[in-house]
Scaffold this active site. Structure first.
Site, PDB file in Angstrom:
ATOM      1  N   GLY A  12      51.879  39.366  39.223  1.00  0.00           N
ATOM      2  CA  GLY A  12      53.047  40.081  39.735  1.00  0.00           C
ATOM      3  C   GLY A  12      52.805  41.532  40.112  1.00  0.00           C
ATOM      4  O   GLY A  12      53.751  42.319  40.126  1.00  0.00           O
ATOM      5  N   ASN A  14      52.197  42.637  43.058  1.00  0.00           N
ATOM      6  CA  ASN A  14      52.980  42.871  44.278  1.00  0.00           C
ATOM      7  C   ASN A  14      54.466  42.961  43.963  1.00  0.00           C
ATOM      8  O   ASN A  14      55.178  43.784  44.539  1.00  0.00           O
ATOM      9  CB  ASN A  14      52.722  41.762  45.309  1.00  0.00           C
ATOM     10  CG  ASN A  14      51.440  41.986  46.065  1.00  0.00           C
ATOM     11  OD1 ASN A  14      51.377  42.815  46.967  1.00  0.00           O
ATOM     12  ND2 ASN A  14      50.388  41.267  45.680  1.00  0.00           N
ATOM     13  N   LYS A  64      60.201  17.573  43.536  1.00  0.00           N
ATOM     14  CA  LYS A  64      60.295  18.931  44.078  1.00  0.00           C
ATOM     15  C   LYS A  64      61.718  19.214  44.557  1.00  0.00           C
ATOM     16  O   LYS A  64      62.257  20.287  44.344  1.00  0.00           O
ATOM     17  CB  LYS A  64      59.296  19.060  45.237  1.00  0.00           C
ATOM     18  CG  LYS A  64      59.181  20.475  45.781  1.00  0.00           C
ATOM     19  CD  LYS A  64      58.293  20.523  47.001  1.00  0.00           C
ATOM     20  CE  LYS A  64      56.842  20.541  46.654  1.00  0.00           C
ATOM     21  NZ  LYS A  64      56.248  21.877  46.684  1.00  0.00           N
ATOM     22  N   MET A  87      52.744  30.055  43.966  1.00  0.00           N
ATOM     23  CA  MET A  87      51.682  29.068  44.157  1.00  0.00           C
ATOM     24  C   MET A  87      52.196  27.658  44.476  1.00  0.00           C
ATOM     25  O   MET A  87      51.507  26.679  44.204  1.00  0.00           O
ATOM     26  CB  MET A  87      50.793  29.022  42.905  1.00  0.00           C
ATOM     27  CG  MET A  87      50.122  30.341  42.577  1.00  0.00           C
ATOM     28  SD  MET A  87      49.088  30.971  43.923  1.00  0.00           S
ATOM     29  CE  MET A  87      47.661  29.904  43.718  1.00  0.00           C
ATOM     30  N   ASN A 104      55.562  35.622  53.439  1.00  0.00           N
ATOM     31  CA  ASN A 104      54.490  35.480  52.440  1.00  0.00           C
ATOM     32  C   ASN A 104      53.376  36.488  52.728  1.00  0.00           C
ATOM     33  O   ASN A 104      53.184  36.908  53.863  1.00  0.00           O
ATOM     34  CB  ASN A 104      53.917  34.056  52.513  1.00  0.00           C
ATOM     35  CG  ASN A 104      52.860  33.806  51.459  1.00  0.00           C
ATOM     36  OD1 ASN A 104      53.013  34.193  50.299  1.00  0.00           O
ATOM     37  ND2 ASN A 104      51.764  33.164  51.852  1.00  0.00           N
ATOM     38  N   HIS A 106      49.205  36.920  52.166  1.00  0.00           N
ATOM     39  CA  HIS A 106      48.000  36.148  51.836  1.00  0.00           C
ATOM     40  C   HIS A 106      46.770  37.054  51.954  1.00  0.00           C
ATOM     41  O   HIS A 106      46.632  37.777  52.937  1.00  0.00           O
ATOM     42  CB  HIS A 106      47.865  34.946  52.781  1.00  0.00           C
ATOM     43  CG  HIS A 106      46.741  34.058  52.404  1.00  0.00           C
ATOM     44  ND1 HIS A 106      46.779  33.237  51.291  1.00  0.00           N
ATOM     45  CD2 HIS A 106      45.513  33.898  52.948  1.00  0.00           C
ATOM     46  CE1 HIS A 106      45.630  32.605  51.175  1.00  0.00           C
ATOM     47  NE2 HIS A 106      44.841  32.984  52.168  1.00  0.00           N
TER      48      HIS A 106
END
Ligand code: GRF
Length: 187
Positions: A12, A14, A64, A87, A104, A106
């Site tokens: 965490g 970010n 999900k 993730m 997002n 990356h």
């Protein structure tokens, strides 16, 4: 004011960096942390920073869709969803409700090194440059329209740890600034 939820699964850094960014506070309210890992360090950080959390364990659900429907309910007041080390792949069922509203970060120069261990793979490949991408999320992993990228030239006298720290420093600069630019356009 734009309301956002941040999704994270691990450390965490970010998340903390976004919550603590003073300029970003002028453009959005960070209302919620969504975390799929009850053991993640980020949960403690959210508590210390007085951010509400929704923590779940995917293993406790049959599918999900089942846990995503709960998340959808939790984030229904949110304008944007910001992934920072989350993730899990987000299903099309979820995405269709937030098209163009999920962002997002990356740690690679996409389309290079999608998936995990991206910095290590770029480093072991001895790439001249390593960087970071911020992109809109679509149904594929680390895909979707790129908003911005930034990079640096790798000095191979530095070890992987040092380079990883550099990538994180770059992320911590790039993510708040990019979100500010995106949210500015919404004003
Ligand atoms: C970051 O490198 C981010 O780019 C990637 O996952 C990592 C999360 O790090 N998606 P942290 O949990 O924010 O420290």
């Amino acid at each position: 004011m734009i309301n956002i939820a941040i999704f994270a699964s691990g450390t965490g850094s970010n998340f903390v960096n976004l919550v603590q960014n003073e300029e970003l506070k002028n453009y959005c309210n960070i209302k919620l942390l969504v975390c799929d890992n009850p053991k993640a360090k980020v949960i403690e950080s959210a508590k210390n920073l007085n951010i509400d959390t929704f923590v779940f364990n995917p293993k406790n659900f049959n599918s999900k869709i089942e846990y995503e429907d709960i998340i959808l309910d939790k984030v229904k007041e949110m304008d944007y969803l910001v992934l920072a080390g989350y993730m899990r792949i987000i299903s099309p069922h979820f995405l269709e409700k937030y098209t163009g509203k999920i962002i997002n970060i990356h740690p690679s120069l996409l389309p290079l090194y999608k998936g995990i261990n991206s910095i290590e793979r770029a480093y072991n490949n001895r790439d001249d440059e390593i960087g970071v991408s911020i992109h809109y999320v679509n149904e594929k992993v680390d895909d979707g329209e790129i908003i911005v990228q930034d990079k640096f030239i790798v000095d191979y006298s530095e070890n992987l740890n040092e380079i990883t720290n550099r990538v994180h420093q770059l992320e911590h600069k790039l993510y708040p600034n990019t979100l500010i630019n995106v949210f500015k356009e919404q004003k």
